[in-house]
Design an enzyme around this catalytic site. Structure first.
Site, mmCIF file in Angstrom:
data_model
loop_
_atom_site.group_PDB
_atom_site.id
_atom_site.type_symbol
_atom_site.label_atom_id
_atom_site.label_comp_id
_atom_site.label_asym_id
_atom_site.label_seq_id
_atom_site.Cartn_x
_atom_site.Cartn_y
_atom_site.Cartn_z
ATOM 1 N N HIS A 1 -26.618 15.244 -15.654
ATOM 2 C CA HIS A 1 -25.261 15.170 -16.185
ATOM 3 C C HIS A 1 -24.893 13.698 -16.369
ATOM 4 C CE1 HIS A 1 -23.723 19.378 -14.823
ATOM 5 N NE2 HIS A 1 -24.993 19.421 -15.235
ATOM 6 N N GLU B 1 -22.282 11.980 -15.685
ATOM 7 C CA GLU B 1 -21.664 11.341 -14.523
ATOM 8 C C GLU B 1 -22.706 10.986 -13.465
ATOM 9 O OE1 GLU B 1 -18.709 14.366 -16.229
ATOM 10 O OE2 GLU B 1 -20.847 14.323 -15.786
ATOM 11 N N CYS C 1 -17.994 18.553 -13.327
ATOM 12 C CA CYS C 1 -18.233 19.840 -12.670
ATOM 13 C C CYS C 1 -18.259 19.639 -11.150
ATOM 14 C CB CYS C 1 -19.561 20.424 -13.155
ATOM 15 S SG CYS C 1 -21.015 19.526 -12.535
ATOM 16 N N CYS D 1 -21.082 17.172 -9.963
ATOM 17 C CA CYS D 1 -20.731 15.774 -10.222
ATOM 18 C C CYS D 1 -19.571 15.332 -9.339
ATOM 19 C CB CYS D 1 -20.379 15.589 -11.690
ATOM 20 S SG CYS D 1 -21.798 15.846 -12.783
#
Length: 138
Positions: free
Chosen positions: A52, A54, A82, A85
């Site tokens: 991801h 992040e 999410c 993260c």
């Protein structure tokens, strides 16, 4: 803070992610007003469910600074992080998060499990300050 500049960069990174077939998400980590790390969503490109934007930005910031303590940093992302993260952001001690679009079902702020913003979770310091980016009026 220059949130407009940082969010513009997140949107450029999100476009890169979209062009490579991934979800359009970009993230930057800022320290003392300067971007020190960036992340482009790469789940499909890398065949890695943890890639991801992040998390990639967090990894790079930790490597750049030589520490996992990012308490003097701000994370900016065009999409609400999410749960996965959000956990990592809290573990790193990020002091502030600037968010773009909400993700209600699994978002770290707007879902029924607000991991990113819940100050009652034991074992962590205070939640980062949360602000939502809005498109500037012309």
């Amino acid at each position: 803070m220059d949130a407009q500049k940082w969010m513009r960069r997140c949107l450029e990174l999100a476009e890169q992610a979209r062009e490579q077939g991934d979800a359009p998400v970009g993230a930057v980590i800022v320290r003392e007003g300067c971007i020190i790390a960036e992340g482009v969503e790469a789940v499909r490109a890398l065949r890695d469910v943890t890639a991801h934007a992040e998390l990639i930005a967090l990894r790079r910031a930790c490597q750049t600074l030589g520490t996992t303590d990012l308490a003097d940093c701000v994370l900016c992302t065009n999409v609400e992080p999410c749960w996965m993260c959000s956990f990592a952001i809290r573990e790193a001690g990020i002091r502030a998060v600037i968010l773009g679009a909400p993700v209600a079902d699994i978002g770290g702020v707007t879902s029924r499990y607000p991991i990113l913003s819940d100050d009652t979770i034991e074992g962590w310091g205070p939640a980062p300050s949360i602000s939502w980016w809005t498109v500037p009026k012309e």
